[in-house]
Design an enzyme around this catalytic site. Structure first.
Site, short mmCIF file in Angstrom:
data_model
loop_
_atom_site.label_atom_id
_atom_site.label_comp_id
_atom_site.label_asym_id
_atom_site.label_seq_id
_atom_site.Cartn_x
_atom_site.Cartn_y
_atom_site.Cartn_z
N ASP A 83 -10.52 -9.51 7.56
CA ASP A 83 -11.95 -9.44 7.25
C ASP A 83 -12.56 -10.83 7.18
O ASP A 83 -13.68 -11.05 7.63
CB ASP A 83 -12.17 -8.72 5.91
CG ASP A 83 -12.43 -7.23 6.11
OD1 ASP A 83 -12.17 -6.72 7.23
OD2 ASP A 83 -12.89 -6.57 5.16
N TYR A 89 0.82 -1.21 0.00
CA TYR A 89 0.00 0.00 0.00
C TYR A 89 0.86 1.27 0.00
O TYR A 89 0.37 2.36 -0.27
CB TYR A 89 -0.95 0.03 1.20
CG TYR A 89 -2.01 -1.06 1.16
CD1 TYR A 89 -2.19 -1.83 0.03
CD2 TYR A 89 -2.81 -1.32 2.26
CE1 TYR A 89 -3.14 -2.83 -0.02
CE2 TYR A 89 -3.77 -2.32 2.23
CZ TYR A 89 -3.93 -3.08 1.09
OH TYR A 89 -4.87 -4.06 1.05
N ASP A 121 -2.28 -18.34 0.63
CA ASP A 121 -3.40 -19.06 0.00
C ASP A 121 -3.86 -20.21 0.90
O ASP A 121 -5.07 -20.42 1.10
CB ASP A 121 -3.02 -19.56 -1.40
CG ASP A 121 -1.63 -20.15 -1.47
OD1 ASP A 121 -0.83 -19.95 -0.52
OD2 ASP A 121 -1.31 -20.85 -2.46
#
Ligand code: NAD
Length: 360
Positions: A254, A143, A226
């Protein structure tokens, strides 16, 4: 001897002031029982700050936060400010607060309370007993890495670039927060990366592995991201504390939160190297129910418990609040968002009163 703490309150917008008012009463009651004194100072942030000063994080609010031992934030934002340019949006205030206080570690618990197992979209036997803490790096990684941008190539084609980069020091400081967090929990830490493909992840794995020598009481494991995503929904009970970078943490926290099925129940903490941390519910300002005494204050109250545990080092007070939350749920009190058949419906104030009674 009475211990005193300076706490900045940022009630913000929407349901913020309602859930904050209830939480302050809960803290004062616990404080009086344990000889802890909380000196609360309220400051403006978010939409209310934009209305009053034209900016979502006024300089004196940031200064007040810096001078305090911890910051308790409710929620910011609402329809009224959605159309403003980005630099004037409430969310910009949140990023400025994180940057201003150097908050590089985000702690998000996903705990399934036994009374709310049915709220999860997964089967009871999979989620019952889940108690996970996701420690996400918050100020580095893809980010923020350079170069970033959309560039034109020699052929005239556009090329979007983001860079995932971590330095030793950035990995070490989030790693230390994660090991220390695991020590306060069940002593198991799983580091999540993509070291089979990404060089930045290989460095991440090397540094986290090296840190383990300083934390002999913590059992360290590693997973590729993953596989971690799969394991989170396959058998989440295997996890205690998870540490990962900004991007993977954004997604996994989340996913872990959704295991619980109830957004009105989830607290979070953002911590820096020293100085005050910021403690806030995961949910937003819920403008659709603001001012109607319908909000669930438990995520805010549990954020105060996290503040006591991780920000003020008062685990006994944190335990007391968490036990009171458990007790009122056992007694069948539910706000609208977690209501189920046969339970007793209460509003924000009613839930607060039930907590105060449980504490007494
Ligand atoms: P939201 O979390 O505010 O609301 C989503 C849904 O959940 C709504 O139906 C709401 O009524 C419900 N809900 C949320 N918290 C609840 C609670 N404590 N009790 C009962 N019900 C609750 O998310 P949204 O609707 O996407 O966003 C609303 C505003 O909040 C926007 O302006 C958004 O930018 C802002 N927001 C702020 C934060 C923050 O302050 N950290 C986080 C997310 C969203």
């Amino acid at each position: 001897m009475t211990q005193s703490f300076r706490i900045t309150l940022l009630p913000g917008d929407g349901i913020g002031p309602e859930i904050m008012a209830v939480t302050v009463e809960v803290m004062n009651q616990v404080g009086s029982q344990l000889d802890l004194e909380f000196n609360f100072q309220e400051a403006l942030m978010g939409g209310v700050a934009i209305d009053a000063t034209g900016t979502p994080l006024p300089a004196d609010t940031l200064e007040t936060c810096r001078q305090s031992d911890a910051v308790l934030l409710a929620a910011i934002g609402g329809y009224k400010w959605d159309a403003l340019p980005r630099h004037q949006r409430p969310e910009t205030g949140l990023l400025a607060l994180r940057a201003g206080l150097g908050l590089f570690a985000n702690l998000r618990p996903a705990t399934i309370l036994p009374q709310l197992v049915e709220a999860s979209s997964l089967k009871r036997e999979v989620v019952e007993g889940v108690d996970i803490m996701v420690v996400r790096e918050l100020t580095g990684g893809i980010y923020f890495g350079e170069p970033k941008g959309i560039f034109e190539t020699e052929t005239g084609e556009k090329r979007g670039v983001s860079t995932m980069a971590y330095k030793d020091s950035e990995i070490d400081r989030i790693g230390r927060v994660a090991f220390a967090t695991a020590q306060k929990r069940q002593g198991r830490l799983c580091s999540v990366d993509k070291a089979n493909v990404l060089e930045v992840s290989q460095l991440w794995r090397d540094r986290i592995t090296a840190l383990a020598a300083d934390y002999g009481d913590v059992e360290l494991s590693h997973l590729y991201v993953d596989n971690a995503a799969m394991q989170l929904v396959r058998w989440p009970k295997q996890f205690d504390t998870i540490v990962t970078g900004n991007l993977f943490g954004d997604i996994l926290s989340d996913a872990a939160a959704m295991l619980t099925g109830s957004i009105g129940m989830l607290p979070s903490a953002s911590l820096g190297a020293d100085g005050p941390g910021v403690f806030e519910p995961v949910h937003g300002s819920a403008p659709d129910i603001a001012g109607q005494d319908q909000a669930n204050p438990l995520a805010q109250i549990l954020s105060a418990a996290m503040m006591l545990r991780y920000g003020l080092n008062q685990p006994v007070a944190a335990d007391k609040i968490e036990a009171a939350v458990n007790q009122v749920l056992d007694q069948g009190y539910r706000t609208g968002d977690i209501m189920a058949e046969g339970m007793t419906g209460v509003g924000c104030r009613g839930m607060g009163d039930a907590i105060l009674k449980a504490l007494a």
